[in-house]
Design a protein around this motif. Structure first.
Motif, PDB file in Angstrom:
ATOM      1  N   THR A   1     -26.530-104.490 -18.787  1.00 36.76           N
ATOM      2  CA  THR A   1     -25.527-104.497 -19.864  1.00 36.76           C
ATOM      3  C   THR A   1     -25.692-103.287 -20.777  1.00 36.76           C
ATOM      4  O   THR A   1     -24.704-102.719 -21.233  1.00 36.76           O
ATOM      5  CB  THR A   1     -25.582-105.789 -20.706  1.00 36.76           C
ATOM      6  N   ILE A   2     -26.935-102.884 -21.025  1.00 39.16           N
ATOM      7  CA  ILE A   2     -27.163-101.689 -21.842  1.00 39.16           C
ATOM      8  C   ILE A   2     -26.656-100.459 -21.104  1.00 39.16           C
ATOM      9  O   ILE A   2     -25.963 -99.607 -21.674  1.00 39.16           O
ATOM     10  CB  ILE A   2     -28.660-101.548 -22.199  1.00 39.16           C
TER      11      ILE A   2
ATOM     12  N   PRO B   1     -19.870 -93.295 -22.127  1.00 40.72           N
ATOM     13  CA  PRO B   1     -20.198 -92.114 -22.941  1.00 40.72           C
ATOM     14  C   PRO B   1     -21.076 -91.109 -22.178  1.00 40.72           C
ATOM     15  O   PRO B   1     -20.935 -89.895 -22.361  1.00 40.72           O
ATOM     16  CB  PRO B   1     -20.946 -92.689 -24.141  1.00 40.72           C
ATOM     17  N   ALA B   2     -21.964 -91.591 -21.313  1.00 44.38           N
ATOM     18  CA  ALA B   2     -22.820 -90.689 -20.536  1.00 44.38           C
ATOM     19  C   ALA B   2     -21.988 -89.870 -19.545  1.00 44.38           C
ATOM     20  O   ALA B   2     -22.292 -88.692 -19.309  1.00 44.38           O
ATOM     21  CB  ALA B   2     -23.899 -91.473 -19.802  1.00 44.38           C
TER      22      ALA B   2
ATOM     23  N   ALA C   1     -20.700 -87.086 -21.381  1.00 43.07           N
ATOM     24  CA  ALA C   1     -21.740 -86.137 -21.786  1.00 43.07           C
ATOM     25  C   ALA C   1     -22.215 -85.252 -20.635  1.00 43.07           C
ATOM     26  O   ALA C   1     -22.798 -84.203 -20.886  1.00 43.07           O
ATOM     27  CB  ALA C   1     -22.920 -86.885 -22.384  1.00 43.07           C
ATOM     28  N   GLY C   2     -22.012 -85.685 -19.403  1.00 45.09           N
ATOM     29  CA  GLY C   2     -22.383 -84.840 -18.271  1.00 45.09           C
ATOM     30  C   GLY C   2     -23.394 -85.482 -17.338  1.00 45.09           C
ATOM     31  O   GLY C   2     -23.938 -86.552 -17.603  1.00 45.09           O
ATOM     32  N   PRO C   3     -23.672 -84.782 -16.213  1.00 42.33           N
ATOM     33  CA  PRO C   3     -24.546 -85.334 -15.182  1.00 42.33           C
ATOM     34  C   PRO C   3     -25.981 -85.581 -15.638  1.00 42.33           C
ATOM     35  O   PRO C   3     -26.615 -86.532 -15.201  1.00 42.33           O
ATOM     36  CB  PRO C   3     -24.515 -84.303 -14.059  1.00 42.33           C
ATOM     37  N   LYS C   4     -26.512 -84.724 -16.499  1.00 39.36           N
ATOM     38  CA  LYS C   4     -27.889 -84.927 -16.959  1.00 39.36           C
ATOM     39  C   LYS C   4     -28.008 -86.222 -17.760  1.00 39.36           C
ATOM     40  O   LYS C   4     -28.979 -86.970 -17.605  1.00 39.36           O
ATOM     41  CB  LYS C   4     -28.356 -83.746 -17.806  1.00 39.36           C
ATOM     42  N   ALA C   5     -27.036 -86.482 -18.591  1.00 40.74           N
ATOM     43  CA  ALA C   5     -27.051 -87.721 -19.386  1.00 40.74           C
ATOM     44  C   ALA C   5     -26.940 -88.939 -18.475  1.00 40.74           C
ATOM     45  O   ALA C   5     -27.629 -89.942 -18.687  1.00 40.74           O
ATOM     46  CB  ALA C   5     -25.920 -87.705 -20.404  1.00 40.74           C
TER      47      ALA C   5
ATOM     48  N   GLY D   1     -19.475 -89.630  -8.674  1.00 39.06           N
ATOM     49  CA  GLY D   1     -18.427 -90.652  -8.676  1.00 39.06           C
ATOM     50  C   GLY D   1     -18.843 -91.830  -9.524  1.00 39.06           C
ATOM     51  O   GLY D   1     -19.742 -91.738 -10.350  1.00 39.06           O
ATOM     52  N   GLY D   2     -18.200 -92.920  -9.348  1.00 36.38           N
ATOM     53  CA  GLY D   2     -18.541 -94.107 -10.112  1.00 36.38           C
ATOM     54  C   GLY D   2     -17.878 -94.185 -11.464  1.00 36.38           C
ATOM     55  O   GLY D   2     -18.110 -95.133 -12.215  1.00 36.38           O
ATOM     56  N   PHE D   3     -17.067 -93.183 -11.806  1.00 33.43           N
ATOM     57  CA  PHE D   3     -16.397 -93.210 -13.100  1.00 33.43           C
ATOM     58  C   PHE D   3     -15.499 -94.441 -13.269  1.00 33.43           C
ATOM     59  O   PHE D   3     -15.533 -95.077 -14.328  1.00 33.43           O
ATOM     60  CB  PHE D   3     -15.591 -91.923 -13.324  1.00 33.43           C
ATOM     61  N   PRO D   4     -14.729 -94.843 -12.242  1.00 29.04           N
ATOM     62  CA  PRO D   4     -13.932 -96.069 -12.395  1.00 29.04           C
ATOM     63  C   PRO D   4     -14.796 -97.305 -12.672  1.00 29.04           C
ATOM     64  O   PRO D   4     -14.409 -98.187 -13.445  1.00 29.04           O
ATOM     65  CB  PRO D   4     -13.191 -96.209 -11.059  1.00 29.04           C
ATOM     66  N   ALA D   5     -15.970 -97.358 -12.069  1.00 32.54           N
ATOM     67  CA  ALA D   5     -16.872 -98.482 -12.323  1.00 32.54           C
ATOM     68  C   ALA D   5     -17.379 -98.447 -13.760  1.00 32.54           C
ATOM     69  O   ALA D   5     -17.529 -99.492 -14.397  1.00 32.54           O
ATOM     70  CB  ALA D   5     -18.045 -98.457 -11.354  1.00 32.54           C
ATOM     71  N   ALA D   6     -17.648 -97.268 -14.277  1.00 34.37           N
ATOM     72  CA  ALA D   6     -18.095 -97.139 -15.668  1.00 34.37           C
ATOM     73  C   ALA D   6     -16.998 -97.575 -16.628  1.00 34.37           C
ATOM     74  O   ALA D   6     -17.272 -98.247 -17.631  1.00 34.37           O
ATOM     75  CB  ALA D   6     -18.523 -95.704 -15.961  1.00 34.37           C
ATOM     76  N   VAL D   7     -15.772 -97.218 -16.314  1.00 32.98           N
ATOM     77  CA  VAL D   7     -14.635 -97.620 -17.156  1.00 32.98           C
ATOM     78  C   VAL D   7     -14.477 -99.140 -17.125  1.00 32.98           C
ATOM     79  O   VAL D   7     -14.256 -99.773 -18.160  1.00 32.98           O
ATOM     80  CB  VAL D   7     -13.335 -96.919 -16.691  1.00 32.98           C
TER      81      VAL D   7
END
Length: 126
Positions: free
Chosen positions: A9-10, A17-18, A21-25, A41-47
């Motif tokens: 969850t964290i 936000p990471a 901020a970019g790949p390093k974050a 990838g994985g941006f849709p999962a983050a959203v």
């Protein structure tokens, strides 16, 4: 519900936000909270995971502070009312059920964002 679910969850609350901020974050976040490497990838999962994680933390905060918002005027219509204890117990168990389901939804969403072969905190509770 175990420590891995709370870490998820964290991670889910901070993953969007990471990504911005970019790949390093993203890499630091995945290593810190999931013990895994971020994958492209994985941006849709983050959203999708972001509002689910916020819901879990809202439920935790709301139940922890339930008594601060208690008024005698609202007691009559409250689930479990008219006593503060009865209302708190009913709301606690409803929130617990919602949090468990939300954490269950977060499992595949966080796996989508990291390399699963490296995932230390798998759904097996390690």
């Amino acid at each position: 519900m175990n420590i891995s679910d709370w870490k998820r969850t964290i991670h889910a609350a901070l993953a969007l936000p990471a990504y911005l901020a970019g790949p390093k974050a993203r890499t630091r976040l995945a290593r810190r909270w999931l013990g895994a490497e971020a994958k492209p990838g994985g941006f849709p999962a983050a959203v999708a995971a972001f509002p689910v994680a916020l819901l879990v933390w809202y439920l935790v905060a709301r139940i922890a502070t339930f008594g601060f918002f208690w008024t005698e005027a609202g007691a009559a219509g409250s689930w479990g009312g008219p006593s503060l204890l009865g209302a708190w117990v009913v709301h606690f168990f409803v929130a617990l059920g919602m949090a468990v389901m939300a954490m269950w939804v977060l499992r595949p969403l966080t796996r989508w964002q990291v390399r699963t072969s490296d995932l230390v905190n798998s759904s097996h509770g390690r």
